[in-house]
Design an enzyme around this catalytic site. Structure first.
Site, PDB file in Angstrom:
ATOM      1  N   SER A 125       0.831  -1.209   0.000  1.00 51.39           N
ATOM      2  CA  SER A 125       0.000   0.000   0.000  1.00 51.39           C
ATOM      3  C   SER A 125       0.858   1.247   0.000  1.00 51.39           C
ATOM      4  O   SER A 125       1.976   1.262   0.552  1.00 51.39           O
ATOM      5  CB  SER A 125      -0.861  -0.031   1.271  1.00 51.39           C
ATOM      6  N   TYR A 150      -2.247  -0.973  11.089  1.00 52.92           N
ATOM      7  CA  TYR A 150      -2.493  -1.538   9.759  1.00 52.92           C
ATOM      8  C   TYR A 150      -1.324  -1.214   8.823  1.00 52.92           C
ATOM      9  O   TYR A 150      -0.747  -2.092   8.175  1.00 52.92           O
ATOM     10  CB  TYR A 150      -3.808  -1.000   9.155  1.00 52.92           C
ATOM     11  N   LYS A 154       1.885  -3.543   6.773  1.00 55.07           N
ATOM     12  CA  LYS A 154       2.358  -3.536   5.365  1.00 55.07           C
ATOM     13  C   LYS A 154       3.874  -3.339   5.317  1.00 55.07           C
ATOM     14  O   LYS A 154       4.575  -4.013   4.560  1.00 55.07           O
ATOM     15  CB  LYS A 154       1.639  -2.453   4.557  1.00 55.07           C
TER      16      LYS A 154
END
Ligand code: NAD
Ligand code: WQD
Length: 338
Positions: A125, A150, A154
């Site tokens: 992302s 979150y 990644k």
């Protein structure tokens, strides 16, 4: 040629399964359905005429995941979409996010290594860049300290893959750093299924246009941008899905230059929140009831991709015009109804 797609009943996964099947590849989906539902398979079958194989497995269940790989050792590649992705929820439930996203990845990598499935495409992302100092961001732009658990999953996932690739020279992987995926399949047979009140702009906007929500809040018009609202790189989900097919072929045909590569997957263009609302109104003829409110905590001001590397190396570029993307999102919303 068989491709394993984890998270394949999810938003981006389902669109990618369609593109893989239309490219002649055989797909087996693995998903625990925590954030998607099985009817998505009807949509995929409706578009492609092929119902993909599906297994309901939780990737944090290591024995079940390894057993899955033992039974699918003839697969040539994995596309690993499965993850929890709600930024705000990850702040409230960090342990659940780290547990799910990291264990799922490590179990997938273990299964691949053990059973000789050597090619991986991973969903990363633009969140790994945070608020970059220089825009647009290239793949050389330094990653920033993640703003949420979150986002940190990644960053950590990329590092886990990078480190494993250093010692598993027979394995190959590509991380695709998606910018802001939006839209739906033009057939309106698959699209995004937000759970509860949407956090992301487009589902909130289409639900407001449909009368499900009273008003769209525009989070801030006092940023240092041309109209004061934040800038993002909104990428059509079908364009994004096609980038995965290209990445898979690069791996299968051995055209990758290193055994760990990463690419920005965006349009290369920045649009503001207010420009998105205007484009939606132009594309659909539907007025959006919106109000400018204060900034949302944790939002960055602007980010968009330099896609030169993806364009040149992958031979991929985004094609769908923003009005078409928003018209597709609206058609999908109308199909979902109230
Ligand atoms: P999604 O929630 O629609 O799909 C994810 C799928 O993974 C769901 O079907 C869910 O049921 C499944 N899943 C989650 N944990 C699992 C587990 N432990 N075992 C098995 N299945 C599990 O999300 P999406 O928007 O399609 O995102 C796909 C991937 O792309 C994710 O990794 C996400 O972090 C990444 N990504 C998404 C965006 C975005 O804005 N949508 C942007 C950048 C990156
Ligand atoms: C877009 C713009 C909001 C809702 C998130 C994740 C990121 C990546 C993509 C996964 C922002 C504004 C939004 C609303 C608004 N996901 N907005 N009113 O925050 O850019 O990125 O999804 O990896 O990691 O953080 O996406 O759609 O939430 O917001 O004004 O009701 O729309 O302020 O400028 P975001 P978004």
């Amino acid at each position: 040629m068989k491709i394993i797609v984890t998270g394949g009943t999810g938003y981006i996964g389902s669109h990618t399964v369609v593109e893989l099947q239309q490219d002649g590849l055989e797909v087996v989906i693995l998903d625990n359905l925590v954030n998607s539902n099985i009817e998505v398979l009807d949509g995929i079958e409706g578009i492609t005429g092929i119902r993909p194989a599906f297994e309901k497995i939780d990737l944090t269940d290591r024995p079940a995941t390894l057993d899955f790989f033992a039974r699918h050792r003839d697969a040539k590649a994995v596309i690993h979409f499965a993850a929890l992705k709600a930024v705000g929820e990850s702040v409230a439930k960090p342990l659940e996010y780290y547990y799910n996203n990291l264990n799922a990845l490590m179990n997938v990598l273990s299964g691949m290594r053990q059973y000789g499935v050597h090619n991986l495409v991973f969903s990363s992302s633009c969140t790994v860049y945070g608020q970059a100092d220089v825009l647009p961001v290239t793949e050389q732009t330094p990653r920033h300290e993640a703003e949420s658990p979150y986002g940190n999953t990644k960053v950590m996932s990329e590092d886990i893959i990078r480190d494993l690739m250093k010692v598993q020279s027979e394995m190959n992987s590509i991380a695709l750093r998606y910018f802001n995926p939006i839209g739906a399949h033009p057939s309106a047979l698959i699209g995004e299924l937000p759970v509860g009140i949407p956090n992301n702009l487009i589902p909130y906007l289409t639900q407001t246009a449909a009368g499900i929500r009273e008003q769209l809040s525009v989070f801030g018009d006092d940023y240092n941008t041309p109209d004061g609202s934040p800038l993002r790189d909104y990428i059509d989900v079908v364009d994004l899905a096609k980038a995965h097919v290209v990445a898979i072929h690069r791996l299968l045909e051995g055209r990758n230059k290193k055994n760990y590569e990463y690419f920005n997957i965006g349009t290369g263009h920045a649009l503001s929140v207010l420009e998105i609302i205007q484009a939606f109104e132009r594309a659909t003829g539907v007025k959006v009831n919106y109000k400018i409110v204060g900034r949302r905590a944790g939002d960055i001001e602007k980010v968009w991709a330099d896609t030169t590397f993806a364009n040149n190396e992958l031979g991929w570029s985004a094609k769908v015009p923003i009005e078409e993307t928003l018209a597709n999102a609206w058609r999908w919303q109308q199909r979902l109804g109230k």
